[in-house]
Design an enzyme around this catalytic site. Sequence first.
Site, mmCIF file in Angstrom:
data_model
loop_
_atom_site.group_PDB
_atom_site.id
_atom_site.type_symbol
_atom_site.label_atom_id
_atom_site.label_comp_id
_atom_site.label_asym_id
_atom_site.label_seq_id
_atom_site.Cartn_x
_atom_site.Cartn_y
_atom_site.Cartn_z
ATOM 1 N N HIS A 120 35.136 37.658 27.474
ATOM 2 C CA HIS A 120 35.400 38.274 28.780
ATOM 3 C C HIS A 120 36.871 38.606 28.962
ATOM 4 C CE1 HIS A 120 31.464 36.181 30.204
ATOM 5 N NE2 HIS A 120 31.227 37.292 29.529
ATOM 6 N N CYS A 128 45.924 49.674 32.200
ATOM 7 C CA CYS A 128 45.693 50.619 33.299
ATOM 8 C C CYS A 128 44.199 50.796 33.515
ATOM 9 C CB CYS A 128 46.318 51.980 32.946
ATOM 10 S SG CYS A 128 45.921 53.259 34.152
ATOM 11 N N CYS A 131 43.761 54.952 32.578
ATOM 12 C CA CYS A 131 43.925 55.511 31.211
ATOM 13 C C CYS A 131 43.895 54.428 30.140
ATOM 14 C CB CYS A 131 45.246 56.301 31.121
ATOM 15 S SG CYS A 131 46.716 55.250 31.059
ATOM 16 N N CYS A 150 50.492 52.419 36.748
ATOM 17 C CA CYS A 150 50.664 52.744 35.330
ATOM 18 C C CYS A 150 51.837 53.710 35.159
ATOM 19 C CB CYS A 150 49.379 53.388 34.829
ATOM 20 S SG CYS A 150 49.481 54.090 33.180
ATOM 21 N N THR A 191 29.357 25.558 30.396
ATOM 22 C CA THR A 191 28.944 26.852 30.933
ATOM 23 C C THR A 191 27.612 26.712 31.648
ATOM 24 O OG1 THR A 191 28.463 29.181 30.448
ATOM 25 C CG2 THR A 191 27.829 27.580 28.757
ATOM 26 N N ASN A 216 27.741 19.100 29.219
ATOM 27 C CA ASN A 216 27.839 19.561 30.601
ATOM 28 C C ASN A 216 27.357 18.415 31.487
ATOM 29 O OD1 ASN A 216 27.468 20.888 33.122
ATOM 30 N ND2 ASN A 216 27.209 22.845 32.047
ATOM 31 N N PRO A 217 28.146 18.035 32.541
ATOM 32 C CA PRO A 217 27.672 16.930 33.399
ATOM 33 C C PRO A 217 26.341 17.260 34.087
ATOM 34 C CG PRO A 217 29.904 17.636 34.008
ATOM 35 C CD PRO A 217 29.412 18.578 32.983
HETATM 36 C C1 BV8 Z 1 27.259 43.738 31.419
HETATM 37 C C2 BV8 Z 1 35.789 37.655 33.875
HETATM 38 C C3 BV8 Z 1 26.293 45.849 31.345
HETATM 39 C C4 BV8 Z 1 36.115 37.902 35.305
HETATM 40 C C5 BV8 Z 1 33.387 37.257 33.867
HETATM 41 C C6 BV8 Z 1 20.429 40.206 36.187
HETATM 42 C C7 BV8 Z 1 19.943 39.516 35.088
HETATM 43 C C8 BV8 Z 1 20.693 39.418 33.909
HETATM 44 C C9 BV8 Z 1 21.957 40.016 33.823
HETATM 45 C C10 BV8 Z 1 22.421 40.688 34.933
HETATM 46 C C11 BV8 Z 1 21.685 40.787 36.092
HETATM 47 N N1 BV8 Z 1 22.398 41.497 36.992
HETATM 48 C C12 BV8 Z 1 23.587 41.855 36.424
HETATM 49 C C13 BV8 Z 1 23.600 41.381 35.161
HETATM 50 C C14 BV8 Z 1 24.656 41.538 34.182
HETATM 51 C C15 BV8 Z 1 25.795 40.569 34.487
HETATM 52 C C16 BV8 Z 1 25.296 39.173 34.643
HETATM 53 O O1 BV8 Z 1 25.004 38.488 33.675
HETATM 54 N N2 BV8 Z 1 25.214 38.721 35.915
HETATM 55 C C17 BV8 Z 1 24.760 37.369 36.153
HETATM 56 C C18 BV8 Z 1 25.553 36.768 37.322
HETATM 57 C C19 BV8 Z 1 23.260 37.389 36.429
HETATM 58 N N3 BV8 Z 1 26.639 40.639 33.317
HETATM 59 C C20 BV8 Z 1 27.600 41.586 33.281
HETATM 60 O O2 BV8 Z 1 27.836 42.352 34.180
HETATM 61 C C21 BV8 Z 1 28.370 41.680 31.966
HETATM 62 N N4 BV8 Z 1 28.387 43.080 31.589
HETATM 63 O O3 BV8 Z 1 26.167 43.246 31.455
HETATM 64 O O4 BV8 Z 1 27.475 45.069 31.241
HETATM 65 C C22 BV8 Z 1 26.568 47.125 30.688
HETATM 66 C C23 BV8 Z 1 25.696 47.559 29.684
HETATM 67 C C24 BV8 Z 1 25.916 48.765 29.106
HETATM 68 C C25 BV8 Z 1 26.998 49.564 29.503
HETATM 69 C C26 BV8 Z 1 27.884 49.098 30.492
HETATM 70 C C27 BV8 Z 1 27.676 47.869 31.083
HETATM 71 C C28 BV8 Z 1 29.804 41.223 32.140
HETATM 72 C C29 BV8 Z 1 29.830 39.747 32.423
HETATM 73 C C30 BV8 Z 1 31.271 39.258 32.412
HETATM 74 C C31 BV8 Z 1 31.767 39.107 33.828
HETATM 75 N N5 BV8 Z 1 33.135 38.535 33.822
HETATM 76 N N6 BV8 Z 1 34.635 36.764 33.814
HETATM 77 C C32 BV8 Z 1 36.824 36.751 35.927
HETATM 78 O O5 BV8 Z 1 36.789 35.596 35.390
HETATM 79 O O6 BV8 Z 1 37.415 36.982 36.996
HETATM 80 S S1 BV8 Z 1 32.123 36.152 33.906
HETATM 81 C C33 BV8 Z 1 32.518 34.728 34.755
HETATM 82 O O7 BV8 Z 1 31.325 33.950 34.900
HETATM 83 C C34 BV8 Z 1 33.381 33.746 34.029
HETATM 84 O O8 BV8 Z 1 34.425 34.307 33.323
HETATM 85 C C35 BV8 Z 1 32.444 33.052 33.105
HETATM 86 O O9 BV8 Z 1 32.532 33.669 31.855
HETATM 87 C C36 BV8 Z 1 31.109 33.397 33.639
HETATM 88 C C37 BV8 Z 1 30.161 32.252 33.685
HETATM 89 O O10 BV8 Z 1 30.779 31.214 34.290
HETATM 90 P P1 BV8 Z 1 30.860 29.812 33.472
HETATM 91 O O11 BV8 Z 1 31.954 29.924 32.470
HETATM 92 O O12 BV8 Z 1 29.529 29.419 32.983
HETATM 93 O O13 BV8 Z 1 31.370 28.924 34.622
HETATM 94 P P2 BV8 Z 1 30.521 28.434 35.864
HETATM 95 O O14 BV8 Z 1 31.492 28.144 36.965
HETATM 96 O O15 BV8 Z 1 29.364 29.340 36.109
HETATM 97 O O16 BV8 Z 1 29.905 27.070 35.352
HETATM 98 C C38 BV8 Z 1 30.777 26.029 34.994
HETATM 99 C C39 BV8 Z 1 29.923 25.034 34.267
HETATM 100 O O17 BV8 Z 1 30.776 23.982 33.838
HETATM 101 C C40 BV8 Z 1 28.853 24.406 35.154
HETATM 102 O O18 BV8 Z 1 27.641 24.359 34.422
HETATM 103 C C41 BV8 Z 1 29.377 22.984 35.400
HETATM 104 O O19 BV8 Z 1 28.326 22.043 35.465
HETATM 105 C C42 BV8 Z 1 30.180 22.749 34.155
HETATM 106 N N7 BV8 Z 1 31.274 21.779 34.298
HETATM 107 C C43 BV8 Z 1 31.990 21.467 35.411
HETATM 108 N N8 BV8 Z 1 32.919 20.532 35.094
HETATM 109 C C44 BV8 Z 1 32.785 20.271 33.759
HETATM 110 C C45 BV8 Z 1 31.742 21.062 33.252
HETATM 111 N N9 BV8 Z 1 31.368 21.037 31.968
HETATM 112 C C46 BV8 Z 1 32.034 20.184 31.151
HETATM 113 N N10 BV8 Z 1 33.049 19.399 31.554
HETATM 114 C C47 BV8 Z 1 33.446 19.407 32.845
HETATM 115 N N11 BV8 Z 1 34.465 18.619 33.254
HETATM 116 ZN ZN ZN Z 2 47.300 54.886 33.149
#
Ligand code: BV8
Ligand code: ZN
Length: 248
Positions: A120, A128, A131, A150, A191, A216-217
Site C-alpha cells: 500500500h 503529484c 502528473c 507540483c 492484520t 493477532n490478539p
Molecule cells: C482496489 C493506505 C480496485 C492508506 C490502505 C468489497 C469487497 C471486497 C473488496 C472491496 C469491496 N469494496 C471495495 C473493495 C476494495 C477495497 C477493499 O478491500 N475494501 C475493504 C474495506 C472491503 N480495496 C481497495 O480499494 C484496494 N484497491 O481494490 O483497487 C481496482 C481494480 C482495478 C483497477 C483500479 C482499482 C486498495 C486497498 C488499499 C487501501 N489503502 N492503506 C492509508 O493507510 O492511509 S489500506 C489500510 O487498511 C491500511 O493501510 C491497511 O493496509 C489496511 C488494513 O488494515 P490492517 O493493516 O489490517 O489494520 P486494521 O486496523 O484493520 O487491523 C489491525 C489488526 O491488528 C487488528 O486485527 C487487531 O486485532 C490487530 N492488532 C492490534 N494490536 C495488535 C494487533 N496485532 C498484533 N499485535 C498487536 N499489538
Molecule cells: Zn504534477
Amino acid sequence: MHKRLAAAAALLRDAQAVACLTGAGVSAESGVATFRDAATGLWSKFDPQQLASQAGFAADPGLVWRWYMDRLQKISSVQPNPGHIALAKLAARFAQFDLITQNIDDLHERGGSPTVYHLHGSITRYRCNRCAAPYTLQPQDITAQTPPVCPRCRGPIRPDIVWFGEMLPHHEMEEAWRAARECEMMLVVGTSGIVYPAAQLPQLALQHGATIIEINPDPTPLTPIAGVALQAPSGEALPALLELLDAG
Ligand code: BV8
Ligand code: ZN
C-alpha cells in the site's frame, strides 16, 4: 499459549521458504494507531476509508493533507517495537524470507528488515496527484494547511500510498504473489484481513500447500485457515518465537 508457541516454532524450525504478511497491528506497540483506529482523537469524526481516497482528497485536500502529516509526525517520533526487531532476526534464519506489509510506515526498515514489499505504498514518499512526478517533502510542508503544489504541473502533491479504489503497485504485487505461491509457512501478523487484494495472500499460500501462522490478539476472518493462531500481541509473540527457535 505456550503449547501453540511450541507448535509454531516446530513448524518454522525446518522451513526453507517463509513469507510474512503484516498489517497495522505490528506497529501498534510502537504507539502507531491501527488503521481501524487511525481515526482516533481529533480524527475520530472521520472515516479513514473516506480520507484515504481520491474522493476524500478532492473534497478536502487540506484535511487529508493534515491527516497524513499528523500520521507522518507520529511515525517519525516513535521507535520500532520488539516485534519488528524479532521479525528481522527471524528472517535471517531462513533460506528464503519475504516480508510483505500493508503498512505505510517505515518501522520494519528501521527495525532491521532489509527488504520490505509495501503493498500500500509508503508515507515516506510523495508524488503529484495529477502528473505522478515524484516530490521531495520540504520542512514547511509538514505544518502546511494544504498540500504542496507540483513544480511541474501545479497539481496537488499526495503521499505515494494506495488509496481505496486505487491499484496496488505492480512490482510489489508480483513479489508478494510469488512469495505466497513459494512459501511453506506464512506468518500473518497484526492484520484484520479485511482489505483486498492483500487479504487474498494467505488464501493463495494455503492453496499452494503452505501452513498459516496467525499472530493477532483478536480472531479475524483469516483465523479459520490458520494452522496455528497465536492470540497475543506481536511485540510479545514474535520475540518468544525467536527465543524458542534460538533454543534449538
Ligand atoms: C482496489 C493506505 C480496485 C492508506 C490502505 C468489497 C469487497 C471486497 C473488496 C472491496 C469491496 N469494496 C471495495 C473493495 C476494495 C477495497 C477493499 O478491500 N475494501 C475493504 C474495506 C472491503 N480495496 C481497495 O480499494 C484496494 N484497491 O481494490 O483497487 C481496482 C481494480 C482495478 C483497477 C483500479 C482499482 C486498495 C486497498 C488499499 C487501501 N489503502 N492503506 C492509508 O493507510 O492511509 S489500506 C489500510 O487498511 C491500511 O493501510 C491497511 O493496509 C489496511 C488494513 O488494515 P490492517 O493493516 O489490517 O489494520 P486494521 O486496523 O484493520 O487491523 C489491525 C489488526 O491488528 C487488528 O486485527 C487487531 O486485532 C490487530 N492488532 C492490534 N494490536 C495488535 C494487533 N496485532 C498484533 N499485535 C498487536 N499489538
Ligand atoms: Zn504534477
